[in-house]
Every structure is written in C-alpha cells, then in structure tokens.
Scaffold this active site. Sequence first.
Site, mmCIF file in Angstrom:
data_model
loop_
_atom_site.group_PDB
_atom_site.id
_atom_site.type_symbol
_atom_site.label_atom_id
_atom_site.label_comp_id
_atom_site.label_asym_id
_atom_site.label_seq_id
_atom_site.Cartn_x
_atom_site.Cartn_y
_atom_site.Cartn_z
ATOM 1 N N ARG B 27 0.867 -1.187 0.000
ATOM 2 C CA ARG B 27 0.000 0.000 0.000
ATOM 3 C C ARG B 27 0.894 1.224 0.000
ATOM 4 O O ARG B 27 1.219 1.770 1.049
ATOM 5 C CB ARG B 27 -0.913 -0.027 1.218
ATOM 6 C CG ARG B 27 -2.007 -1.077 1.082
ATOM 7 C CD ARG B 27 -2.709 -1.299 2.385
ATOM 8 N NE ARG B 27 -1.811 -1.922 3.366
ATOM 9 C CZ ARG B 27 -2.216 -2.505 4.478
ATOM 10 N NH1 ARG B 27 -3.485 -2.540 4.773
ATOM 11 N NH2 ARG B 27 -1.343 -3.038 5.303
ATOM 12 N N ASP B 29 2.338 4.963 -0.453
ATOM 13 C CA ASP B 29 1.813 6.309 -0.211
ATOM 14 C C ASP B 29 1.727 7.086 -1.524
ATOM 15 O O ASP B 29 2.329 6.717 -2.526
ATOM 16 C CB ASP B 29 2.750 7.064 0.742
ATOM 17 C CG ASP B 29 2.962 6.308 2.044
ATOM 18 O OD1 ASP B 29 2.029 5.599 2.476
ATOM 19 O OD2 ASP B 29 4.071 6.425 2.608
ATOM 20 N N TYR B 87 12.403 -2.583 -2.401
ATOM 21 C CA TYR B 87 12.176 -1.157 -2.644
ATOM 22 C C TYR B 87 13.505 -0.511 -3.035
ATOM 23 O O TYR B 87 14.557 -0.896 -2.531
ATOM 24 C CB TYR B 87 11.655 -0.445 -1.389
ATOM 25 C CG TYR B 87 10.219 -0.737 -1.038
ATOM 26 C CD1 TYR B 87 9.194 -0.008 -1.633
ATOM 27 C CD2 TYR B 87 9.890 -1.705 -0.110
ATOM 28 C CE1 TYR B 87 7.864 -0.254 -1.304
ATOM 29 C CE2 TYR B 87 8.562 -1.959 0.229
ATOM 30 C CZ TYR B 87 7.560 -1.228 -0.375
ATOM 31 O OH TYR B 87 6.252 -1.473 -0.051
ATOM 32 N N ARG B 185 11.051 4.986 4.024
ATOM 33 C CA ARG B 185 11.364 6.414 3.950
ATOM 34 C C ARG B 185 12.020 6.923 5.237
ATOM 35 O O ARG B 185 12.839 7.841 5.199
ATOM 36 C CB ARG B 185 10.097 7.201 3.617
ATOM 37 C CG ARG B 185 9.641 6.941 2.174
ATOM 38 C CD ARG B 185 8.215 7.369 1.916
ATOM 39 N NE ARG B 185 8.054 8.803 2.134
ATOM 40 C CZ ARG B 185 6.868 9.419 2.154
ATOM 41 N NH1 ARG B 185 5.760 8.730 1.961
ATOM 42 N NH2 ARG B 185 6.814 10.703 2.358
#
Lengths: 243, 243
Positions: B27, B29, B87, B185
């Site tokens: 999910r 952002d 990622y 992040r």
Amino acid sequence: VRTVQGTVEEALAEISGERVVVHGASRTDAGVHAEGQVASARFETRLAAPTLAKALDAKLPADVGVVAVDPAPDSFHARRDAVGKLYRYAIWNGRRRSPLRRTRFAPVQQPLDVAAMRAAAASLAGRHDYSSFQNSAAEWRAEGVRRDRARSAVRTLHRLTIRGEAGGELQLDVVGDGFLRGMVRTLVGTLVQVGQGRRAAESIPGLLAAQDRRLAGPTAPAAGLCLVRVAYDPDELREIAGL
Amino acid sequence: VRTVQGTVEEALAEISGERVVVHGASRTDAGVHAEGQVASARFETRLAAPTLAKALDAKLPADVGVVAVDPAPDSFHARRDAVGKLYRYAIWNGRRRSPLRRTRFAPVQQPLDVAAMRAAAASLAGRHDYSSFQNSAAEWRAEGVRRDRARSAVRTLHRLTIRGEAGGELQLDVVGDGFLRGMVRTLVGTLVQVGQGRRAAESIPGLLAAQDRRLAGPTAPAAGLCLVRVAYDPDELREIAGL
C-alpha cells in the site's frame, strides 16, 4: 506559449533590471528534453558567476534549472560558436506500455531488429546532404518558421550509435556539427522503420541521394529526445563523438 | 482522491461487469512509484489472461499500466502471500537542482559520506524491532489509518545496500520480509542524516533499541521511492536479496 528560453529571459530580466535576450545552442521543439543546453546572454550585473547561478536558479520553475554560469567574451554566441552537439533518443521497445518511462521514452511495441538499425545508422553517418531528413514544408508552416531554401542541408554526423537490446530500452546517440530542423527525430523515425522491417538498411544511400523528405520515415515523438551536450572546441567534439 | 488501486478496480469493474476489490502487495503512499507492484482480485471472466491484460491496459490512464495478468488459486492474496519486497530509493546528490530527476529522485545537496551511510545500513539490516522507523502517531492520524499497537514491529531486512557515489546519483536497495508504514522512507531519512554527519553510524543499534520514532530521522520524500519487485517464494526472495 511557455518556453525554456522565455522563462530564463524573464528570470534574468528580474535579476538584471534590463531586457535580456537568451540564445540557446539548440532550439529544441516542445516536449524535447535537455540536460546539457548552453545559452548565451548579454547584460550588466555586479554578481559573481556562482552567485548569479544561485539567484537565477532560485527564480526558475521546478522543470527548468541552471547547472552553471560562466563569464564569456563579448563575441561568444551559444548557437553560432557550437562545433558539435550530442543528442540522445530513448526508445522503450517493451511489449507493454511503461508509464514510468512515458515522459522520456518513445514507445515502439514491435521487437526491433537492432542489427539492421545499426547497419542503416552506419550509412546515415558521415557527411551528406540531409534534405530528406528535415522538416517538411507543412511542418515548417505549422511551427511558424520560414524555411530558408537557399541554405545548405549538408551536415556531418560524427556518430550515430545504438545501445541496448530489442525488447528493452534502446538509446540512439547522434553527434553532428549541426542539425536541420526535425533532423534527429526524422533520422530516428526512419531507423525505427528499418528495425520494423518496413524499410531495408540498403535503401539509406538512395534515400539520402533523393533529397526528398516525403521518402523518409515519420518524425519520431518529441518525448524521446534529449540534448545531452554541446561542444565548443575540437577536444570537446572528439569527446562526445567518442573518437 | 485518485489512487492506483481505485483506478484498476474501476477498469476491472467495467470489463467484468461486477464490483471488483483489488489487493496490492504494497500500500504505497501518494507520490511513491511502483514498477513491480503485484495485485490480486477475484471476479468472473471468459477472457484468457493475455486478452484480459490488453483490455485492462487499454482502459487505464497514461500513468498506470499492466505488465501481465496471471490466473491464481482462489486462496492467493497479493499482500498476505508475499514473502519479500524490494524497494529502491533514489537520491540526487548533485550540487544543483536536477529538473529531469525531480519526479524520481529526492534531492540532497550536501555531499554525502557514503561510507558512513553503508556502515549505518549494515547495522540496520538483519532482524530487529523497527518501531523507531514506523510512522509517528501524528502521521498515522494524518493518513486516517488506525495504528495497531498490539502488532509486532519485528521485521527482517535481508538487504540494505547503497550504490553510487557522493555528488551524483545514489540508489538504496531495501529488501525485507515486510515493512511497517513509512519504514523505508524513515530508514532513508535516517541514513541521509548519517551521510550528512548529523548522526553517527555507531548510534544505530541504540536507535533500534530505543523503539521511539522521535529519535529517528525525518521521513524522506515520497518521490524517491519505488517498489521494484515482490517475491512469493524463497527462490524469488533469494534473487531480490542477492543471496
């Protein structure tokens, strides 16, 4: 219409307090990118070059930036003094649309015959009359540019190389001493036709000799094109030509 | 608010004629990219998978695309069945703004100490409680997500590597068996502080042990983050972990 040139001229006018005309080395079409554009402008300022670069960059919008500012002799003209330019054209040859590549790559779905494209590219490089690869009269009219038929269409392409593999990302590097309007995109549109088997690599010499834009391929999309570097002396030219 | 999930659900509903719920593996952002998102959905169709992929892709907007469609067992759930995710976080460490990189890279102007970042990354990898790196209560509220404090914050990071050089492009690859909200992040925001000399690489074990989000670095911008690949079996996981 918003242009990079106009945006930079406005920012320089604000900083210098005078009307400033900016001459870019390459008059790129709308949608074409540049990571190595060079521009000259004449105005008075007390700011040192690095300070001016910062001030100018701060006034520019998010999609236009300044890499460096350098003082130049009064006689310097970014376009007239350029001895060579490196353009890079990016093709996404994957079977599926690639949303993340959409602003920087031109999509070509059909797997390309890269060997045939390289053979055609070898015939296109060198010193030739590239009349077959300049914008058509209709394209010139649409852009509001008056075509100067008297000017020579002879140019030298020092390099026209293709990196990458069919089915993935392809990069076409084009180095020349000068370019006719629409020339890089028409070269690419023609090479793609060769890669698609719709035109033989052996047809290129005849296409050059014909000096007829109607016989070349379509103008490839603007999004795939990027001005990478401008050379101002023979050493820089050799560097971008990979000689 | 327009979301990738909603966009795909709408397109599938048009094709299948029924209401379709899509479950993405991650999910992500707003502003985060994905080149390898996987999603599962359950609906009836007579279309073969390749035909469905084409029909779906044709209905999606320019910034969302489908790579492939595959039939799966009824029990398959893209998020619950994932065993690992890769990622990639991209940083532009040049002195100047880079307009062409603005949608895919997070800018960090100050030259980074990449060796120190690598030392810190080595301390962050492994199996730990990553409470210090999950979104703060305020961030959860802002996103309208209820935080489940009872769930474990223990995760395994199989890889946390940094490619590139100070002054240019840096790529941080993060492979884990699962991620807390905001975790990648916040890891990046903390590593950047180490690279800026504002935090010692040696402080990482203490930061992990503290289990306190307020002690970690800021949440790095969404634009630099991209979900590259999702693994569904140990072989795929080993592949993305580079083991």
